[in-house]
Design a protein around this motif. Structure first.
Motif, PDB file in Angstrom:
ATOM      1  N   PRO A   1       0.811  -1.226   0.000  1.00  0.00           N
ATOM      2  CA  PRO A   1       0.000   0.000   0.000  1.00  0.00           C
ATOM      3  C   PRO A   1       0.846   1.279   0.000  1.00  0.00           C
ATOM      4  O   PRO A   1       0.289   2.367  -0.154  1.00  0.00           O
ATOM      5  N   SER A   2       2.156   1.164   0.173  1.00  0.00           N
ATOM      6  CA  SER A   2       2.976   2.367   0.379  1.00  0.00           C
ATOM      7  C   SER A   2       3.586   2.890  -0.921  1.00  0.00           C
ATOM      8  O   SER A   2       3.764   2.148  -1.889  1.00  0.00           O
ATOM      9  N   SER A   3       3.878   4.164  -0.925  1.00  0.00           N
ATOM     10  CA  SER A   3       4.677   4.737  -2.023  1.00  0.00           C
ATOM     11  C   SER A   3       5.367   5.990  -1.515  1.00  0.00           C
ATOM     12  O   SER A   3       4.953   6.579  -0.501  1.00  0.00           O
ATOM     13  N   PHE A   4       6.409   6.369  -2.196  1.00  0.00           N
ATOM     14  CA  PHE A   4       7.197   7.522  -1.759  1.00  0.00           C
ATOM     15  C   PHE A   4       7.792   8.196  -2.987  1.00  0.00           C
ATOM     16  O   PHE A   4       8.632   7.622  -3.671  1.00  0.00           O
ATOM     17  N   LYS A   5       7.325   9.410  -3.270  1.00  0.00           N
ATOM     18  CA  LYS A   5       7.870  10.183  -4.402  1.00  0.00           C
ATOM     19  C   LYS A   5       8.186  11.587  -3.902  1.00  0.00           C
ATOM     20  O   LYS A   5       7.289  12.271  -3.393  1.00  0.00           O
TER      21      LYS A   5
ATOM     22  N   ASN B   1      14.030   8.788  -3.732  1.00  0.00           N
ATOM     23  CA  ASN B   1      12.956   7.952  -4.295  1.00  0.00           C
ATOM     24  C   ASN B   1      13.485   6.576  -4.685  1.00  0.00           C
ATOM     25  O   ASN B   1      12.858   5.548  -4.430  1.00  0.00           O
ATOM     26  N   GLN B   2      14.665   6.612  -5.303  1.00  0.00           N
ATOM     27  CA  GLN B   2      15.267   5.344  -5.728  1.00  0.00           C
ATOM     28  C   GLN B   2      15.654   4.496  -4.508  1.00  0.00           C
ATOM     29  O   GLN B   2      15.481   3.276  -4.513  1.00  0.00           O
TER      30      GLN B   2
ATOM     31  N   GLU C   1      13.730  18.499   4.457  1.00  0.00           N
ATOM     32  CA  GLU C   1      14.637  18.106   3.370  1.00  0.00           C
ATOM     33  C   GLU C   1      13.908  18.004   2.035  1.00  0.00           C
ATOM     34  O   GLU C   1      14.553  17.830   0.998  1.00  0.00           O
ATOM     35  N   PHE C   2      12.592  18.035   2.058  1.00  0.00           N
ATOM     36  CA  PHE C   2      11.840  17.802   0.827  1.00  0.00           C
ATOM     37  C   PHE C   2      11.096  19.064   0.399  1.00  0.00           C
ATOM     38  O   PHE C   2      10.380  19.677   1.188  1.00  0.00           O
ATOM     39  N   LYS C   3      11.281  19.418  -0.872  1.00  0.00           N
ATOM     40  CA  LYS C   3      10.496  20.531  -1.417  1.00  0.00           C
ATOM     41  C   LYS C   3       9.138  20.022  -1.848  1.00  0.00           C
ATOM     42  O   LYS C   3       8.114  20.641  -1.614  1.00  0.00           O
ATOM     43  N   LYS C   4       9.170  18.884  -2.533  1.00  0.00           N
ATOM     44  CA  LYS C   4       7.917  18.265  -2.980  1.00  0.00           C
ATOM     45  C   LYS C   4       7.890  16.815  -2.519  1.00  0.00           C
ATOM     46  O   LYS C   4       8.924  16.136  -2.548  1.00  0.00           O
ATOM     47  N   LEU C   5       6.699  16.387  -2.175  1.00  0.00           N
ATOM     48  CA  LEU C   5       6.597  15.020  -1.673  1.00  0.00           C
ATOM     49  C   LEU C   5       5.184  14.502  -1.877  1.00  0.00           C
ATOM     50  O   LEU C   5       4.209  15.233  -1.656  1.00  0.00           O
ATOM     51  N   HIS C   6       5.107  13.249  -2.336  1.00  0.00           N
ATOM     52  CA  HIS C   6       3.807  12.561  -2.326  1.00  0.00           C
ATOM     53  C   HIS C   6       4.075  11.160  -1.802  1.00  0.00           C
ATOM     54  O   HIS C   6       4.794  10.368  -2.421  1.00  0.00           O
ATOM     55  N   THR C   7       3.516  10.869  -0.636  1.00  0.00           N
ATOM     56  CA  THR C   7       3.793   9.554  -0.042  1.00  0.00           C
ATOM     57  C   THR C   7       2.527   8.955   0.558  1.00  0.00           C
ATOM     58  O   THR C   7       1.680   9.683   1.084  1.00  0.00           O
ATOM     59  N   VAL C   8       2.413   7.662   0.415  1.00  0.00           N
ATOM     60  CA  VAL C   8       1.303   6.916   1.023  1.00  0.00           C
ATOM     61  C   VAL C   8       1.894   5.929   2.016  1.00  0.00           C
ATOM     62  O   VAL C   8       2.828   5.191   1.683  1.00  0.00           O
TER      63      VAL C   8
END
Lengths: 652, 652
Positions: free
Chosen positions: A249-253, A260-261, A599-606
């Motif tokens: 169910p998780s993701s990290f961008k 991300n990698q 540390e993050f400017k943009k982030l989309h995480t589940v």
């Protein structure tokens, strides 16, 4: 845990213990088997399943079994496999199954009488609700055989080198090969997690000789295969990767592609190291180590959120009721196992599992208590391994790190015992005595830190006990800061060198607000492996090493595992300490986020929570947090925000 | 016990425990498997073999193994099955073997380095000298597979009855069948120990349907096979009897042909019930029962004198170190097991075996002590079966018979412990307390006997405790006579009805000089079975029963076992109490004969002693006794005669 549909049933824990035994015997090295070097339990050979039905009308059922035995209805015996009838009224059913080599287990097909929850299993010593597993719910299955799913993997390159052909599958494969030959009657397969290893025909870890297209090929872990003494075009290989599927169910961008990698390769790494159990690595050891599994579950909580693997691993590690020795022979690993159950309960809120495993926790902790002295300190006995870490440490007497784990074990018994309504006063007394003596004998005011050992008089300080003290909340804020400055940020104190303890160290640093520092470690240490072309994370990484020496460990040129569960720890660090998500009541009934996302400017995480997810977005310093379930709150820059189910909370 | 030649090695006890498990799962009834209904141990899955050699010159060896693993020479690993070389100097060898389903075991071929005595086996918890067995001494063998010898048995008659063919093999067979068909494509096999059973197509115990000449036929015990619905001449059967060969140094020929036949049929009965272990019966249960085995060993001592079967049975019964429950769940059976070891040691003088099994005796007796009360009386806990016998008995509280067995267990620990130089004072104290309380609470002066139970206030007398008191020398001569008159010869005291306890009763009667009475029992009870056409002795015999009812037991029309180990007890009674032979020091270092041969006019008998025999001839009131070894003496009519090796002593 409970099921209303039929499933294969066994004596609780037996499936996990039996498969765990098989897992611990699966290691291979250069044509040799390498069974784990500790005592290994197997399942019960002889099990009785019992249930009483009060029937209004007659009903039919069929018992499938793995083993020899019979069905008794009201004390009259019938054959396994026959369609049987129960008449209206009380029907006492007993099913006896003995299995001389595998798991005694049953599956009952029927509309009323079936193998759902409600059956009691007995090994003729203890009775308990029968065990089952979501992997085995169909009558045609055999719980002695794992139904791996397979995926064909074709080479991304075939290359003529060294007088042979090098195949690169472009990813870590854990499975078998099919071989197509045109010309040679047989070939040799040389495997490698690295190209260097595969091309080292003499010393590669796995090799199989005299292979033709019909030779059975053992399941192995590899990315590369080198076939010596053959021309390009005269041999082809296809890999069949085997896996137990799980959802993620998780993701990290984020705006940082490297992070991300790192997240994605961490996910791949943990995924590969967790089919039925959390194992340490897919090439080596393939064993179930309690310390590694403890960490893997923390990582799992922020990615796959797979409760089953965690339960199986905990049961396999613990084995049968009688305790013969510490898990993997290591005293601290047994103690981490107990703590891991508290974490599992916090994560899942699974009271059924807690109830089932509590007697085994209790006997484990009683086993610890038997090896404590008059001060309550746990000591190592003959054949006990007081490990803590490979680091140099003063172990000339009882050791601080072990006492802190024992304190946390008592806290675990207090917490879990209370949930189940058990008598736990004795653990409180043990805790109080040990805590007081820990501070008296092991805390050094002058050094502002815990010393390793007081009996030797050396008053030596290492990081380990101090890290555990932070993680398990053993000291107040003053002492926390003292430990941070005098130990964790003090270069005079020997550095942690193992990735195993690096996990705990980074965890502790984040807990003390050092996310910025840890972020650099992520980029350097894990980013460094990616620079070297890693497709999965390694057992250990030393940035100063290059070429062939990168792959050596334990005195073996290819001893290092290049796909190692604890390598996936960035998932935990990012989820727990940057997203800042954690349950505040068991099963995330309530949960909290304390984001630290500078540390993050943009982030989309589940991120997973029990029965749901939390989505965190960051754009232009704006934070948007959405939980699929109620119960959450966010602490951010001194403010608290309550989350409502499926309603985005925007924090500017 | 020790061997200078290579043998298959395993963790001590594991071969016996693993084969014992297989044995206890071998029961079959009407197409159903019937695994024993108690907790059953298996062998260790993971074993390490260790030995250090000091070599003057280099030497080669090859390790054969059952399982996965490796050989380490001075910590460097090599493959199993390869020819390996050790260089001069110290060589530390470790062999690791894991076996997921069978017995982890090794065989080493080599001139210097070989698998003879001297290897230590470890299950990673305990280390002990490796176990081996004379059945497995060749590299091509597999200690997971018993090498049964076979003997073809052709029917002594083929008879057309009931529309089918009845085959009588003329003897009890324990084995398989080959089927020759001319006409029918398949047939049904109905087995019987009796003709009645075989012809009962519906209810016979064993039946196999749809059998043709290639169908695998399960190993079963039978004398008769009935094939329904086929004409004489269209089917033929040949039996393949399977057995583990053993020598029989004993013989018994007298002027009474019936007694001779009783001896021979007893020998046949015990022979059939003892391949690898002493089992109760060959058709049913095929299980290893501690009570039955205890008696079988007494019989064995006067016939086959097979030490190996006795050792295997003792080890299989006891299982692994941790005790989960009483043997076969029966408290008195566990206690008989301990006593049986003393008898084994008296018989064999095997100190190596005693040393090996002593820790398991000690933990067994400690297990008893944990269930004693403040008076030292052993009581039954939940799930413990206080059996003693099927007879009606007052068990409303602690029971006299159990206390006498516990006393004898303490005596056993004192005797065996002293042999091994162990600390045994605690057993003396336990003995003294229990003995004193036994006499205070259970001896009834008025009745001149032990009562069953004192707590109930019933003061009920049965024969059992009184018989044990005689057998284990718990009372002085006055009380012995009192028991004889008030209990054993008192028809108001409920008779012993089970052959199991009849063994003890006849033993006690002989001990009190009642040979004449017992001789009549031999002729009537065992002679009665021969009158009914028995080719082996039965589990039970009631002279008042005739026809089909003779074969019923436990509510099953064919539940009675017609070849039952304890049926062979005439061998023991004749050898021990008529020939009067017994060891007076362990291993018959000294031994005594007290012949009571009034019933025989002529007699020629050979009895085994350790490493020898004693021959007793009687003609015309003249006794001639010849021992093949020194150490013997004869007490006869108030005189003592010393026996010299191979010199006949003639007593007129």
């Amino acid at each position: 845990m409970r099921t209303k549909n039929s499933a294969w049933l066994w004596y609780p824990g037996d499936f996990e213990i039996h498969q765990g035994m098989l897992q611990n015997f699966r290691r291979e090295e250069r044509g040799m088997g390498w069974p784990a070097y500790w005592y290994i339990d197997d399942c019960n050979r002889n099990v009785k399943f019992m249930r009483t039905y009060q029937l209004k009308e007659s009903t039919q059922f069929t018992v499938h079994a793995k083993g020899t035995g019979y069905v008794a209805i009201n004390e009259r015996k019938y054959r396994l496999g026959d369609k049987l009838t129960c008449e209206p009224g009380e029907n006492q059913i007993e099913i006896h199954v003995g299995n001389i080599s595998g798991l005694p287990s049953i599956y009952i097909e029927g509309s009323v009488i079936k193998s759902d929850s409600g059956w009691i299993a007995s090994n003729f010593v203890n009775d308990a609700p029968a065990g089952h597993d979501p992997l085995f719910t169909q009558p045609y299955q055999d719980p002695n055989v794992i139904d791996y799913q397979t995926k064909m993997v074709v080479p991304v390159s075939r290359q003529a080198v060294d007088g042979g052909v090098l195949f690169d599958f472009g990813r870590a494969v854990n499975g078998t090969l099919t071989v197509t030959l045109a010309g040679p009657r047989s070939v040799t397969l040389c495997y490698g997690e690295s190209e260097t290893e595969a091309r080292d025909v003499e010393r590669c870890y796995y090799k199989q000789e005299s292979v033709n297209s019909t030779t059975p090929i053992r399941k192995r872990a590899f990315r590369y295969v080198f076939v010596p003494n053959v021309e390009l075009g005269n041999v082809d290989l296809t890999a069949i990767h085997e896996f137990v599927p799980k959802t993620n169910p998780s993701s990290f961008k984020s705006d940082n592609k490297l992070i991300n990698q790192i997240w994605d390769v961490s996910t791949e790494t943990l995924n590969l190291c967790s089919d039925v159990f959390f194992i340490d690595g897919i090439k080596r050891d393939r064993w179930i180590w309690a310390g590694d599994a403890y960490q893997a579950n923390f990582i799992n909580q922020y990615s796959f959120f797979n409760e089953d693997i965690d339960k199986r691993t905990l049961l396999a590690l613990r084995g049968q009721e009688d305790i013969k020795q510490h898990m993997n022979t290591i005293v601290d690993y047994s103690m981490l196992w107990v703590i891991g159950i508290l974490n599992h309960y916090q994560m899942t809120g699974d009271k059924d599992f807690l109830e089932m495993i509590y007697p085994k926790m209790e006997s484990m902790v009683q086993y610890f208590i038997k090896q404590t002295n008059d001060k309550g300190f746990i000591y190592g006995r003959k054949n006990d391994w007081i490990f803590v870490d490979w680091s140099e440490m003063d172990k000339d007497g009882t050791v601080a790190a072990e006492q802190i784990l024992l304190l946390e074990d008592y806290k675990t018994m207090l917490a879990c015992g209370k949930v189940l309504g058990k008598e736990v006063d004795t653990y409180q007394k043990k805790y109080d005595q040990l805590y007081s003596n820990l501070m008296t004998y092991f805390w050094d005011d002058e050094k502002g830190a815990f010393i390793d050992c007081y009996e030797s008089g050396k008053r030596h300080v290492t990081r380990h006990a101090n890290i555990f003290a932070i993680l398990f909340d053993m000291v107040d804020e003053d002492k926390q800061q003292s430990i941070l400055n005098n130990v964790l940020l003090n270069d005079d104190i020997t550095q942690i060198t193992t990735p195993y303890f690096k996990f705990f160290e980074q965890d502790a640093l984040c807990k003390l607000g050092e996310q910025k520092r840890v972020y650099q470690v992520l980029l350097n240490y894990w980013g460094g492996m990616l620079d070297r072309g890693a497709v999965t994370f390694w057992e250990e990484f030393d940035p100063s090493q290059h070429g062939k020496e990168m792959y050596a460990m334990y005195g073996d040129p290819y001893g290092k595992s290049l796909c190692h569960a604890w390598g996936a720890s960035p998932i935990y660090l990012l989820g727990r300490h940057f997203i800042g998500l954690r349950p505040t009541e068991p099963g995330y009934k309530t949960f909290k986020l304390t984001p630290v996302l500078d540390e993050f400017k943009k982030l989309h995480t589940v991120m997973p929570i029990k029965d749901g997810t939390v989505t965190v977005d960051k754009t232009n310093e704006q934070l948007t947090i959405t939980a699929s379930r109620a119960g959450g709150s966010v602490d951010y820059k001194g403010q608290t925000y309550e989350l409502k189910a499926n309603q985005p909370t925007v924090i500017a």
